[in-house]
Scaffold this active site. Structure first.
Site, mmCIF file in Angstrom:
data_model
loop_
_atom_site.group_PDB
_atom_site.id
_atom_site.type_symbol
_atom_site.label_atom_id
_atom_site.label_comp_id
_atom_site.label_asym_id
_atom_site.label_seq_id
_atom_site.Cartn_x
_atom_site.Cartn_y
_atom_site.Cartn_z
ATOM 1 C CG ASP A 1 2.028 24.931 -21.637
ATOM 2 O OD1 ASP A 1 0.819 24.639 -21.626
ATOM 3 O OD2 ASP A 1 2.447 26.091 -21.792
ATOM 4 N N GLY A 2 4.222 20.987 -20.355
ATOM 5 C CA GLY A 2 5.095 19.842 -20.593
ATOM 6 C C GLY A 2 4.323 18.551 -20.745
ATOM 7 N NE ARG B 1 4.161 12.410 -19.894
ATOM 8 C CZ ARG B 1 3.328 11.466 -19.448
ATOM 9 N NH1 ARG B 1 3.309 10.276 -20.033
ATOM 10 N NH2 ARG B 1 2.524 11.703 -18.442
ATOM 11 C CG ASN C 1 5.929 24.961 -27.598
ATOM 12 O OD1 ASN C 1 4.862 25.350 -28.058
ATOM 13 N ND2 ASN C 1 6.068 24.604 -26.344
ATOM 14 C CD GLU C 2 10.803 25.480 -27.945
ATOM 15 O OE1 GLU C 2 10.960 24.394 -27.333
ATOM 16 O OE2 GLU C 2 9.938 26.320 -27.642
ATOM 17 C CG ASP D 1 24.926 31.597 -24.876
ATOM 18 O OD1 ASP D 1 26.145 31.473 -25.109
ATOM 19 O OD2 ASP D 1 24.479 32.228 -23.894
ATOM 20 C CB ALA E 1 7.451 28.147 -25.442
ATOM 21 C CE1 TYR E 2 15.731 29.215 -24.723
ATOM 22 C CE2 TYR E 2 15.816 27.052 -25.756
ATOM 23 C CZ TYR E 2 16.449 28.111 -25.132
ATOM 24 O OH TYR E 2 17.799 28.056 -24.913
ATOM 25 C CB SER F 1 12.524 32.670 -22.365
ATOM 26 O OG SER F 1 11.374 32.212 -21.681
#
Length: 279
Positions: A54-55, A59, A128-129, A158, A170-171, A174
């Site tokens: 996915d990275g 890109r 994504n975010e 945080d 994604a993030y 998590s």
């Protein structure tokens, strides 16, 4: 007119390079010129085949931004939610691309604006975010969150994740956010480790404006990360606004299976006992 397809390859995986050689050979057999990232400005590119995780697809979205070029991912990563096929299917992806045997799906993006205490502004975007994260690990980030110009809550945390449906796996996932089907038009606000009674993940309208203010009293400044790739430093007193992006990302789809099947496959979810409503 010469047909050109961009090949974007994970830079460190040998199997990605091997797959790229096979894909390049198949494209050339079909009179298509495979081009690299450095050659993309030499003319129109009808599709980008992305060999990586996915990275690498994120890109590729950077490289092709402003061109409306569809992306098709061949997964060499771990989960690969954005990818369409696995590496052993790379040559078939090239054949399908040569035959233009795919459909294009548009995914919502985010436009991100950071206004600094001195009034200057910096902008970015995300698929994504956009995550607002504390820049001092030993300190808590003090923020206020607002929706559509109205304050909603303030707390120490945080960070806060502001995500698209695509980014919900994604993030935001998590951080405890919900999984949102990609054809649902919505945006997510997901606090990270918030010290507050009301700090639940929120689903807001695609027309909404999500905002995070780094409070002046915060002992920590923030870093705004867009897809974990583009960073904007946001000191105390900064105001971050996130809205639906003006430019969607276009993904080429080779398979018509519903998102439920992708979710089950990628997360290896147990479905034994499911009877499909039958007797």
């Amino acid at each position: 007119m010469t047909r050109r397809i961009l090949l974007l390859v994970h830079p460190t995986r040998p199997e990605a390079r091997e797959a790229a050689d096979l894909v390049s050979a198949e494209l050339r057999e079909n009179d298509i010129v495979p081009v690299t990232e450095e050659e993309i400005d030499g003319g129109e590119v009808e599709l980008a085949i992305v060999l990586g995780g996915d990275g690498t697809i994120l890109r590729a979205a950077e490289v092709t931004r402003g061109r409306r070029t569809p992306l098709v991912g061949v997964n060499l990563g771990h989960v690969g939610f954005l990818a369409e096929s696995e590496v052993e299917e790379a040559v078939d992806v090239a054949r399908r691309a040569a035959a233009r045997d795919y459909v294009v799906e548009e995914r919502m993006t985010l436009d991100v604006t950071v206004t600094f205490p001195d009034g200057t502004v910096q902008s970015s975007w995300a698929i994504n975010e956009a995550s607002v994260e504390k820049d001092d690990r030993s300190r808590m980030l003090e923020v206020a969150v607002g929706i559509d110009g109205r304050g909603l809550s303030s707390f120490g945390c945080d960070g806060v994740v502001l995500a698209t449906p695509t980014g919900s796996t994604a993030y935001a996932f998590s951080a405890g956010g919900p999984v949102v089907w990609p054809d649902v038009e919505a945006m997510l606000v997901v606090p990270i480790s918030a010290h507050a009674l009301f700090a639940r993940p929120l689903v807001v309208a695609p027309t909404s404006t999500m905002a995070v203010e780094v409070l002046a009293r915060s002992y920590s400044g923030a870093q705004v990360w867009c897809d974990g790739r583009r960073r904007i430093d946001a000191p105390p007193g900064s105001h971050i606004e996130v809205v639906r992006g003006a430019e969607p990302v276009r993904l080429a789809r080779l398979h018509t299976a519903p998102f439920t099947d992708r979710l089950v496959r990628k997360f290896d979810l147990p479905v034994s006992g499911w009877r499909g409503g039958g007797s």
